[in-house]
Scaffold this motif. Structure first.
Motif, mmCIF file in Angstrom:
data_model
loop_
_atom_site.group_PDB
_atom_site.id
_atom_site.type_symbol
_atom_site.label_atom_id
_atom_site.label_comp_id
_atom_site.label_asym_id
_atom_site.label_seq_id
_atom_site.Cartn_x
_atom_site.Cartn_y
_atom_site.Cartn_z
ATOM 1 N N GLY A 21 7.286 62.387 -3.774
ATOM 2 C CA GLY A 21 7.659 61.295 -2.897
ATOM 3 C C GLY A 21 8.946 60.652 -3.365
ATOM 4 N N SER A 22 9.788 60.253 -2.420
ATOM 5 C CA SER A 22 11.012 59.548 -2.786
ATOM 6 C C SER A 22 11.490 58.694 -1.619
ATOM 7 C CB SER A 22 12.106 60.523 -3.211
ATOM 8 O OG SER A 22 12.496 61.334 -2.134
ATOM 9 N N ILE A 23 12.152 57.596 -1.953
ATOM 10 C CA ILE A 23 12.724 56.700 -0.956
ATOM 11 C C ILE A 23 14.113 56.276 -1.432
ATOM 12 C CG2 ILE A 23 10.485 55.823 -0.208
ATOM 13 C CD1 ILE A 23 11.211 53.181 -1.755
ATOM 14 N N SER A 24 14.891 55.756 -0.508
ATOM 15 C CA SER A 24 16.128 55.095 -0.901
ATOM 16 C C SER A 24 15.843 53.592 -0.829
ATOM 17 C CB SER A 24 17.296 55.541 -0.028
ATOM 18 O OG SER A 24 17.005 55.368 1.339
ATOM 19 N N HIS A 25 16.482 52.874 0.018
ATOM 20 C CA HIS A 25 16.327 51.425 0.158
ATOM 21 C C HIS A 25 14.886 51.057 0.534
ATOM 22 C CE1 HIS A 25 16.865 47.474 1.954
ATOM 23 N NE2 HIS A 25 16.362 47.953 3.069
ATOM 24 N N GLY A 26 14.300 50.121 -0.203
ATOM 25 C CA GLY A 26 12.962 49.667 0.158
ATOM 26 C C GLY A 26 12.220 49.030 -0.989
ATOM 27 N N LEU A 27 10.923 49.340 -1.055
ATOM 28 C CA LEU A 27 10.036 48.739 -2.040
ATOM 29 C C LEU A 27 9.233 49.797 -2.779
ATOM 30 C CD1 LEU A 27 8.497 45.897 0.170
ATOM 31 C CD2 LEU A 27 10.350 45.663 -1.502
ATOM 32 N N VAL A 28 9.055 49.579 -4.075
ATOM 33 C CA VAL A 28 8.102 50.350 -4.863
ATOM 34 C C VAL A 28 6.903 49.444 -5.080
ATOM 35 C CG1 VAL A 28 7.634 51.438 -7.090
ATOM 36 C CG2 VAL A 28 9.867 51.744 -5.988
ATOM 37 N N LEU A 29 5.725 49.964 -4.773
ATOM 38 C CA LEU A 29 4.486 49.214 -4.929
ATOM 39 C C LEU A 29 3.589 49.915 -5.932
ATOM 40 C CD1 LEU A 29 3.643 48.597 -1.164
ATOM 41 C CD2 LEU A 29 5.013 47.141 -2.689
ATOM 42 N N LEU A 30 3.215 49.220 -6.993
ATOM 43 C CA LEU A 30 2.185 49.697 -7.904
ATOM 44 C C LEU A 30 0.914 48.982 -7.482
ATOM 45 C CD1 LEU A 30 4.164 49.471 -11.273
ATOM 46 C CD2 LEU A 30 3.991 51.402 -9.684
ATOM 47 N N VAL A 31 -0.112 49.741 -7.089
ATOM 48 C CA VAL A 31 -1.274 49.193 -6.389
ATOM 49 C C VAL A 31 -2.535 49.367 -7.218
ATOM 50 C CG1 VAL A 31 -2.642 49.301 -4.268
ATOM 51 C CG2 VAL A 31 -0.186 49.827 -4.190
ATOM 52 N N GLY A 32 -3.175 48.243 -7.565
ATOM 53 C CA GLY A 32 -4.444 48.257 -8.279
ATOM 54 C C GLY A 32 -5.553 47.698 -7.415
ATOM 55 N N VAL A 33 -6.736 48.270 -7.557
ATOM 56 C CA VAL A 33 -7.902 47.863 -6.766
ATOM 57 C C VAL A 33 -9.020 47.464 -7.716
ATOM 58 C CG1 VAL A 33 -9.603 48.633 -5.056
ATOM 59 C CG2 VAL A 33 -7.247 49.482 -4.932
ATOM 60 N N THR A 34 -9.687 46.363 -7.395
ATOM 61 C CA THR A 34 -10.825 45.905 -8.190
ATOM 62 C C THR A 34 -12.108 45.964 -7.356
ATOM 63 O OG1 THR A 34 -11.574 44.180 -9.723
ATOM 64 C CG2 THR A 34 -10.575 43.435 -7.671
ATOM 65 N N HIS A 35 -13.238 45.644 -7.978
ATOM 66 C CA HIS A 35 -14.559 45.816 -7.370
ATOM 67 C C HIS A 35 -14.776 45.036 -6.076
ATOM 68 C CE1 HIS A 35 -15.651 47.812 -11.056
ATOM 69 N NE2 HIS A 35 -15.266 46.754 -11.736
ATOM 70 N N GLU A 36 -14.245 43.834 -6.002
ATOM 71 C CA GLU A 36 -14.515 42.978 -4.856
ATOM 72 C C GLU A 36 -13.623 43.269 -3.651
ATOM 73 O OE1 GLU A 36 -13.712 41.439 -7.969
ATOM 74 O OE2 GLU A 36 -15.814 41.456 -8.535
ATOM 75 N N ALA A 102 -11.764 52.933 -5.020
ATOM 76 C CA ALA A 102 -10.331 52.631 -5.110
ATOM 77 C C ALA A 102 -9.511 53.607 -4.270
ATOM 78 C CB ALA A 102 -9.878 52.658 -6.562
ATOM 79 N N SER A 103 -9.852 54.874 -4.307
ATOM 80 C CA SER A 103 -9.120 55.889 -3.558
ATOM 81 C C SER A 103 -9.191 55.623 -2.056
ATOM 82 C CB SER A 103 -9.674 57.278 -3.876
ATOM 83 O OG SER A 103 -9.018 58.259 -3.123
ATOM 84 N N ASP A 104 -10.371 55.281 -1.566
ATOM 85 C CA ASP A 104 -10.535 54.994 -0.136
ATOM 86 C C ASP A 104 -9.707 53.783 0.290
ATOM 87 O OD1 ASP A 104 -12.234 57.141 0.156
ATOM 88 O OD2 ASP A 104 -14.070 55.935 0.208
ATOM 89 N N LEU A 105 -9.735 52.709 -0.523
ATOM 90 C CA LEU A 105 -8.969 51.511 -0.173
ATOM 91 C C LEU A 105 -7.465 51.762 -0.295
ATOM 92 C CD1 LEU A 105 -11.100 48.586 -1.605
ATOM 93 C CD2 LEU A 105 -10.575 49.070 0.779
ATOM 94 N N TYR A 106 -7.056 52.521 -1.293
ATOM 95 C CA TYR A 106 -5.644 52.874 -1.456
ATOM 96 C C TYR A 106 -5.165 53.683 -0.244
ATOM 97 C CZ TYR A 106 -1.497 55.143 -3.415
ATOM 98 O OH TYR A 106 -0.229 55.632 -3.614
ATOM 99 N N ASP A 107 -5.969 54.636 0.202
ATOM 100 C CA ASP A 107 -5.616 55.420 1.391
ATOM 101 C C ASP A 107 -5.525 54.534 2.633
ATOM 102 O OD1 ASP A 107 -5.517 57.735 -0.129
ATOM 103 O OD2 ASP A 107 -7.511 58.435 0.499
#
Length: 145
Positions: A21-36, A102-107
């Motif tokens: 995956g690659s992008i030019s102009h935009g945002l990088v998001l590091l995404v964490g998911v917790t239990h709730e 976490a995988s389901d919510l990330y998707d």
């Protein structure tokens, strides 16, 4: 959910020497998911991210959103955002959601970003990834819901 958001000039993610995956102009998001976390948090954060006014306008003020600028997103799953380092020398990851949840919510998160009309590139959930970023600004924010 906890997200580290970085405004980028360009960014990419590589897995086993393959750029996935690659992008030019935009945002990088590091995404964490917790239990709730649920789709409620996903919807809130998707709306917040695409409408957050952190891109410069003609006067150099942060007054434009990702949607205004036509920027893209590089979204990377990051369970270590829920690492607890308060005790001992090794982080505890008990606050991170189980991989299947976490995988389901990330998707769902990435799907809803795409539904907003944003180009979304991703890494691979659970993979060992190399992330490259040229941070624009630098602008880095922590979003949590």
């Amino acid at each position: 959910m906890r997200i580290i958001l970085q405004r980028s000039k360009e960014a990419s993610v590589t897995i086993e020497q393959e750029k996935v995956g690659s992008i030019s102009h935009g945002l990088v998001l590091l995404v964490g998911v917790t239990h709730e976390d649920s789709l409620k948090e996903v919807d809130y954060l998707v709306d917040k991210i695409v409408n957050l006014r952190i891109f410069e306008d003609e006067q150099g003020k942060m007054n434009r959103s990702l949607l205004d600028t036509g920027g893209a997103i590089l979204s990377v799953s990051q369970f270590t955002l829920y690492g607890d380092t308060r005790k001992g020398r090794r982080p505890s990851f008990t606050e991170a959601a189980k991989p299947d949840v976490a995988s389901d919510l990330y998707d769902s998160f990435n799907k809803r970003l795409k539904e907003k009309g944003v180009q979304v590139e991703t890494g691979r959930f659970g993979a060992d990834m190399d992330v490259e970023l040229i941070n624009d600004g630098p602008v880095t924010l922590i979003l949590e819901k």
